[in-house]
Design a protein around this motif. Structure first.
Motif, PDB file in Angstrom:
ATOM      1  N   ALA A 189     -17.955 -49.286 -61.225  1.00  0.00           N
ATOM      2  CA  ALA A 189     -19.070 -48.831 -62.070  1.00  0.00           C
ATOM      3  C   ALA A 189     -18.732 -49.120 -63.530  1.00  0.00           C
ATOM      4  O   ALA A 189     -17.637 -48.828 -63.990  1.00  0.00           O
ATOM      5  CB  ALA A 189     -19.291 -47.337 -61.868  1.00  0.00           C
ATOM      6  N   GLY A 190     -19.638 -49.730 -64.224  1.00  0.00           N
ATOM      7  CA  GLY A 190     -19.412 -50.020 -65.643  1.00  0.00           C
ATOM      8  C   GLY A 190     -18.934 -51.437 -65.899  1.00  0.00           C
ATOM      9  O   GLY A 190     -18.952 -51.903 -67.034  1.00  0.00           O
ATOM     10  N   LEU A 191     -18.477 -52.163 -64.851  1.00  0.00           N
ATOM     11  CA  LEU A 191     -18.035 -53.551 -65.056  1.00  0.00           C
ATOM     12  C   LEU A 191     -19.226 -54.506 -64.911  1.00  0.00           C
ATOM     13  O   LEU A 191     -20.129 -54.262 -64.100  1.00  0.00           O
ATOM     14  CB  LEU A 191     -16.972 -53.945 -64.028  1.00  0.00           C
ATOM     15  N   SER A 192     -19.225 -55.594 -65.663  1.00  0.00           N
ATOM     16  CA  SER A 192     -20.310 -56.579 -65.555  1.00  0.00           C
ATOM     17  C   SER A 192     -20.162 -57.353 -64.234  1.00  0.00           C
ATOM     18  O   SER A 192     -19.078 -57.394 -63.644  1.00  0.00           O
ATOM     19  CB  SER A 192     -20.249 -57.555 -66.729  1.00  0.00           C
ATOM     20  N   GLU A 193     -21.267 -57.994 -63.813  1.00  0.00           N
ATOM     21  CA  GLU A 193     -21.222 -58.769 -62.562  1.00  0.00           C
ATOM     22  C   GLU A 193     -20.171 -59.863 -62.623  1.00  0.00           C
ATOM     23  O   GLU A 193     -19.432 -60.124 -61.688  1.00  0.00           O
ATOM     24  CB  GLU A 193     -22.589 -59.397 -62.299  1.00  0.00           C
ATOM     25  N   GLN A 194     -20.112 -60.510 -63.795  1.00  0.00           N
ATOM     26  CA  GLN A 194     -19.150 -61.600 -63.956  1.00  0.00           C
ATOM     27  C   GLN A 194     -17.715 -61.077 -63.877  1.00  0.00           C
ATOM     28  O   GLN A 194     -16.842 -61.697 -63.263  1.00  0.00           O
ATOM     29  CB  GLN A 194     -19.386 -62.307 -65.295  1.00  0.00           C
ATOM     30  N   ALA A 195     -17.489 -59.919 -64.481  1.00  0.00           N
ATOM     31  CA  ALA A 195     -16.141 -59.333 -64.448  1.00  0.00           C
ATOM     32  C   ALA A 195     -15.750 -58.997 -63.012  1.00  0.00           C
ATOM     33  O   ALA A 195     -14.602 -59.219 -62.602  1.00  0.00           O
ATOM     34  CB  ALA A 195     -16.103 -58.077 -65.315  1.00  0.00           C
ATOM     35  N   ILE A 196     -16.708 -58.485 -62.240  1.00  0.00           N
ATOM     36  CA  ILE A 196     -16.415 -58.146 -60.835  1.00  0.00           C
ATOM     37  C   ILE A 196     -16.047 -59.417 -60.055  1.00  0.00           C
ATOM     38  O   ILE A 196     -15.117 -59.412 -59.253  1.00  0.00           O
ATOM     39  CB  ILE A 196     -17.623 -57.415 -60.203  1.00  0.00           C
ATOM     40  N   LYS A 197     -16.765 -60.533 -60.352  1.00  0.00           N
ATOM     41  CA  LYS A 197     -16.431 -61.800 -59.675  1.00  0.00           C
ATOM     42  C   LYS A 197     -15.006 -62.230 -60.036  1.00  0.00           C
ATOM     43  O   LYS A 197     -14.256 -62.716 -59.193  1.00  0.00           O
ATOM     44  CB  LYS A 197     -17.412 -62.892 -60.111  1.00  0.00           C
TER      45      LYS A 197
END
Ligand code: SF4
Length: 410
Positions: free
Chosen positions: A333-341
């Protein structure tokens, strides 16, 4: 024999409802009395935590082996990041800060936009109790989830004095919640700062003739100002939609300045509301431990704050991290989609009561749930600390204990 446990606090989201009734046979939860499906899901998670085993690359191992591998990863890391801490107890958040300090990591809670704004202009805020007892004008700005939350609406009317109250919904995404409010004001997200500045101008008596249109009519702006000046106590709830975009901190700053001006004549406060699934509180713990509420780096041996640099999403997106320690019940929660990738390309240690879906950390350290298996405390989104109860046994350690084991073993 089943026992009814009253007034249990749910840590399933930032609301921290403390009126849930739970029936338990002493080993498992039999029934949860709540109308909230998210809250029910949070309690139901307790039925599966005991079956979780520590893992390395998805293979079950002993706790000692998992801790040993996690420590090795920490020792090899040059630029570790500690993040998550949503649905974590205050104790676990404190242990995470201590670990970050010890290993020279960056720690970020996802509250950076709010923190940046508030460090510039300060914050005028209040508790939900004050809102319930005194507010005669409540404005939900980009806070659709909060307004549609039945528990939240009930908490504002339960035991409240009979004061006439008006509710206004502002933003772009709140149209479906408009029926729950007295008035809906549609504002395009990219014009929100200008709307706030024009409201400030009107409050100061400046004529807007000839000024650029900001997506809503001047008469609507004047009507808003008139309601602001007629009310005795105004509260803004600013939600996740309000905090979106690269200039989110400027928007929050502008709103804080508007609130300051309103306060010269009457009471006015703002409460920032996190995303659904998130809890708040890590920023309070970080602030009283380091002096900074988010985006703190310990690599030089003392806390340094730089929201442009040490934002968790930015560090992951720019590959400036070589190990990610994810803690809490909902660590993404709170991380951007790109960061999660980008997490897929990194060694990660996950500490929590459930594995993240579609993601395999190098090391997984399972925990029980504070609020069900362990007592503790958490912060509600208005900054009020609430006690959490432990009423079920578990074979797992608490998140705080696992984080402390990593600190000790290192
Ligand atoms: S609103 Fe949030 S805190 Fe309340 S019951 Fe639902 S998930 Fe739990």
């Amino acid at each position: 024999m089943n026992t009814l446990i009253k007034d249990v606090t749910c840590a399933g989201c930032y609301c921290a409802c403390d009126d849930i009734q739970v029936t338990s046979d002493g080993q498992q939860i039999q029934e949860v009395q709540t109308t909230c499906s998210q809250g029910r899901g949070w309690f139901e998670r307790a039925a599966t935590t005991d079956q979780l085993t520590p893992q390395i690359h998805g293979m079950p191992v002993s706790q000692n082996e998992a801790i040993g591998r996690a420590v090795e990863l920490i020792q090899q890391a040059q630029a570790p990041l500690v993040t998550g801490l949503s649905q974590s107890s205050t104790d676990a958040q404190r242990a995470a800060v201590a670990l970050a300090d010890q290993i020279g990591a960056t720690i970020d809670t996802g509250a950076s936009a709010v923190t940046r704004a508030l460090q510039q202009v300060g914050e005028a805020t209040c508790t939900l109790g004050e809102v319930r007892s005194r507010a005669d004008l409540i404005i939900y700005w980009g806070a659709a989830d909060l307004l549609s939350n039945t528990h939240h609406r009930q908490s504002l009317v339960a035991n409240s004095p009979d004061i006439p109250r008006k509710i206004i919904v502002m933003g772009e995404e709140c149209s479906r919640e408009a029926e729950l409010a007295d008035e809906y004001v549609k504002i395009e997200p990219q014009r929100e700062i200008e709307v706030i500045w024009q409201l400030r101008a009107l409050m100061q008596g400046t004529d807007l003739a000839g000024k650029e249109a900001v997506g809503i009519t001047e008469s609507k702006l004047k009507s808003l100002v008139s309601q602001l000046t007629r009310s005795k106590y105004i509260v803004f709830f600013t939600g996740p939609e309000f905090k979106q975009g690269p200039l989110a901190h400027r928007k929050l700053e502008a709103l804080s300045l508007l609130i300051k001006e309103i306060q010269s004549e009457r009471r006015c406060h703002a409460l920032t509301v996190p995303d659904a699934n998130e809890t708040k509180g890590a920023e309070h713990v970080l602030a009283w431990q380091t002096g900074y509420a988010a985006a703190v780096n310990f690599s030089t041996g003392f806390p340094r704050y730089s929201p442009g640099e040490y934002l968790a999403s930015r560090l992951l997106e720019q590959s400036e991290v070589d190990l990610c320690i994810l803690a809490g019940g909902n660590p993404l929660a709170g991380l951007s989609e790109q960061a999660i990738k980008c997490l897929d390309d990194l060694p990660a240690i996950q500490i929590g009561p459930a594995l993240i879906q579609d993601f395999q950390p190098e090391v997984f350290l399972p925990t029980g749930i504070t609020g069900i298996h362990f007592p503790g405390s958490m912060y509600r989104y208005d900054g009020t600390p609430l006690p959490l109860r432990g009423f079920l046994p578990t074979v797992q350690n608490s998140e705080a204990e696992v984080l402390k084991q990593l600190s000790k073993t290192r």
